[in-house]
Design an enzyme around this catalytic site. Structure first.
Site, PDB file in Angstrom:
ATOM      1  CG  ASP A 283      -0.164   0.004   2.537  1.00 52.82           C
ATOM      2  OD1 ASP A 283       0.826  -0.741   2.639  1.00 52.82           O
ATOM      3  OD2 ASP A 283      -0.553   0.740   3.468  1.00 52.82           O
ATOM      4  CD  GLU A 284      -0.742   4.661   3.096  1.00 43.57           C
ATOM      5  OE1 GLU A 284      -1.761   5.288   3.439  1.00 43.57           O
ATOM      6  OE2 GLU A 284       0.178   4.379   3.894  1.00 43.57           O
ATOM      7  CB  VAL A 285       4.024   2.212  -3.683  1.00 46.50           C
ATOM      8  CG1 VAL A 285       5.487   2.181  -4.119  1.00 46.50           C
ATOM      9  CG2 VAL A 285       3.675   0.909  -2.981  1.00 46.50           C
TER      10      VAL A 285
END
Length: 604
Positions: A283-285
């Site tokens: 997540d949240e790259v």
């Protein structure tokens, strides 16, 4: 009112005497297949009980009777007639419980079902010396009902992490998502092991052993794309960052990145042989495709770069016999032509923590993934950012709303795994959100709704106060009048004198409330300091500031040692100190700077 968590599905009360649980008990188990856990659970739930175990004929499932040792032969009774249990028959992890004057009889198709029937019987025994006669049919609406250990910031002592498994099981939780980060006892990457707070091999093995003992499946979470700060902060690995500034995000174009992540995943999977799943994170790259290599290799298309790397990880884990899970958010807006390239062996875990449109958002995402043959899981939150990074307990209005919306949506969509995410901080380098022990209220609401989506939210706060704190509804309402499901953190510190169970948790919340009361006054001081600039040397202005300063300082300093002492019950001493420092740092800094400059003191 009989207060059960979770609420049972079907309960038919019968006339006549119920079971008086006072006096000696005996338990008899008849198992189609041997499962020593059930015998041990009987000893744990009913100390001193004589337990007899027999092997039943094939196809008869699991049964138990718990009765008096006064000669009554409850074992001769026939199992409940199937026609009385049309909804319970054959339900995995379901059970049927009958109570009469001789004791209780429980039948289940599997060992887990019998285990959960024993948990219900235990809750009934704890509420009264005489249980009502009747029959219960019960089964879970959600197959995989998970809690979450996030070990990135401040968290509970290892012995408590183990002990809480029994508490989860009491409320019919059967899964635990664990993000170990650098607290995992890596053997192949010893440089990543936290020097002070990593689990020892013995503690890790005990955690797994107790999870199995309580019918809980551990799902390990090994970050493999983003949130790798604990890895990429090391000089040895920082060249694998997507950019110099992206402290926790891996560059997918470097073959060494794949070698590092698969090495971490391999050890995580090997050390969890009983786990069916491995969570890949992902997540949240945020900085994806910012490096020149990625822009060239993937034509600057972020989703293409993400899916290409994720597919390699899915293949790696699936080929080792595990089902890979990944967070959904990086594919939230992914065009279908790109998404169609995603390996169908992965499962998308949808996490949406806020907003009034959970149903429409989750429905659209679920349809999008399922259309391509990709299954989904759900993840509401019992604690998350909530625009309040330094929260000391969950922002309960948001959490209740999120859980209730997810319950309706998961029922309509048939989502069969729900994880109550319980984040300790935004990431490993951030400020800790709060303390795990203050999250029992939304955690048990999640357990209640996962087992029984038709459970009554209006009665939950009364059921929780009774089950978890031993406060009878009439006692709580007599003292405080009416309160609703969102009011727990506003009322529990007012009911401390009535608390009979888990008093230390109520005291911890009360301390956090005292801290917030004191620091609210601090904000008032900040807000009115400008008046000293407007009226320099004015005696009335100085007296006003001084009065506020003195009240604030005394209130904060009264709370500080109490907060530290309370936290040390649950956390290692230096971790408790870290949490206290995170709460008092600003105030201590102001003491050393602006308050000193203004000549604030306690004596004048």
């Amino acid at each position: 009112m009989i207060s059960l968590i979770p609420q049972t599905k079907q309960w038919i009360m019968k006339e006549g005497a119920g079971f008086a649980s006072a006096g000696p008990l005996a338990a008899e188990l008849r198992l189609e297949r041997e499962d020593p856990r059930l015998e041990r659970q009987c000893h744990r739930l009913f100390p001193g009980v004589a337990v007899q175990v027999e092997t039943a004929s094939a196809g008869s499932g699991y049964s138990a009777r718990i009765g008096r040792t006064d000669g009554q032969d409850a074992g001769s009774r026939k199992p409940a007639d199937e026609q009385d249990w049309p909804m319970a028959a054959g339900k995995r992890e379901g059970y049927r419980l009958r109570i009469d004057e001789n004791g209780a009889a429980i039948w289940a198709p599997d060992a887990a079902g019998l285990f959960y029937g024993l948990q219900t019987f235990r809750q009934l025994m704890e509420q009264s010396d005489t249980m009502p006669a009747g029959t219960i049919a019960d089964w879970p609406d959600t197959a995989l009902r998970c809690m979450n250990y996030d070990l990135r910031q401040t968290y509970s002592k290892p012995e408590r992490l183990v002990a809480y498994l029994a508490d989860f099981a009491r409320y019919k939780v059967n899964g635990l998502l664990i993000e170990y980060e650098d607290k995992f006892p890596f053997e192949t990457y010893p440089e990543l092991v936290h020097p002070n707070h990593a689990l020892s091999r013995e503690q890790f093995e005990e955690l797994k052993r107790e999870a199995h003992e309580h019918f809980i499946e551990i799902i390990p979470l090994q970050q493999s794309f983003g949130h790798l700060e604990y890895v990429l902060r090391h000089d040895k690995y920082k060249h694998l960052r997507e950019t110099e500034k992206s402290l926790g995000e891996l560059c997918p174009s470097r073959e060494e990145s794949y070698g590092l992540v698969t090495g971490l995943l391999a050890e995580m999977m090997d050390r969890h042989p009983e786990s069916r799943y491995i969570h890949l994170g992902c997540d949240e790259v945020y900085s994806l495709c910012e490096c020149e290599m990625c822009r060239e290799q993937y034509d600057g298309v972020r989703e293409r770069a993400f899916i290409a790397f994720l597919n390699r990880l899915i293949a790696f884990t699936a080929d080792r016999g595990k089902t890979p899970i990944f967070w959904h958010d990086m594919l939230d807006k992914c065009p279908e032509e790109e998404l169609s390239r995603l390996d169908k062996r992965g499962i998308a875990m949808i996490w949406i923590y806020n907003g009034r449109n959970i149903d429409s958002e989750v429905s659209a995402l679920t349809l999008k993934f399922r259309k391509l043959g990709i299954e989904v899981m759900g993840a509401p939150a019992v604690r998350s950012f909530d625009w309040a990074e330094h929260q000391n307990y969950p922002v309960i209005v948001n959490r209740v709303d999120n859980l209730l919306q997810w319950t309706e949506t998961s029922e309509r969509l048939g989502i069969d795994c729900m994880v109550a995410t319980n984040w300790t901080g935004p990431f490993s380098l951030g400020m800790p959100y709060g303390v795990f022990e203050t999250t029992w209220y939304p955690m048990l609401l999640h357990a209640d709704l996962c087992w029984n989506r038709g459970s009554d939210p209006a009665t939950f706060i009364d059921r929780f106060l009774y089950q978890f704190h031993g406060i009878e509804p009439e006692v709580g309402h007599a003292k405080l009048g009416n309160y609703r499901i969102e009011d727990y953190y506003d009322i529990i510190w007012k009911l401390r004198d009535e608390v009979r169970l888990n008093r230390d948790y109520a005291e911890l919340i009360a301390i956090m409330h005292d801290y917030e009361k004191a620091t609210d006054r601090s904000r008032a001081i900040h807000k009115y300091l400008y008046r000293w600039e407007l009226f320099p040397g004015d005696a009335a202005e100085r007296r006003s500031l001084l009065n506020n300063y003195q009240r604030n300082h005394r209130g904060r300093e009264d709370v500080r040692p109490r907060m530290r002492a309370a936290l040390e019950r649950y956390q290692p001493s230096d971790m408790a100190a870290h949490f206290v420092s995170s709460r008092f740092y600003l105030h201590d800094y102001l003491e050393k700077t602006i308050y000193r400059e203004l000549g604030m003191n306690l004596e004048e």
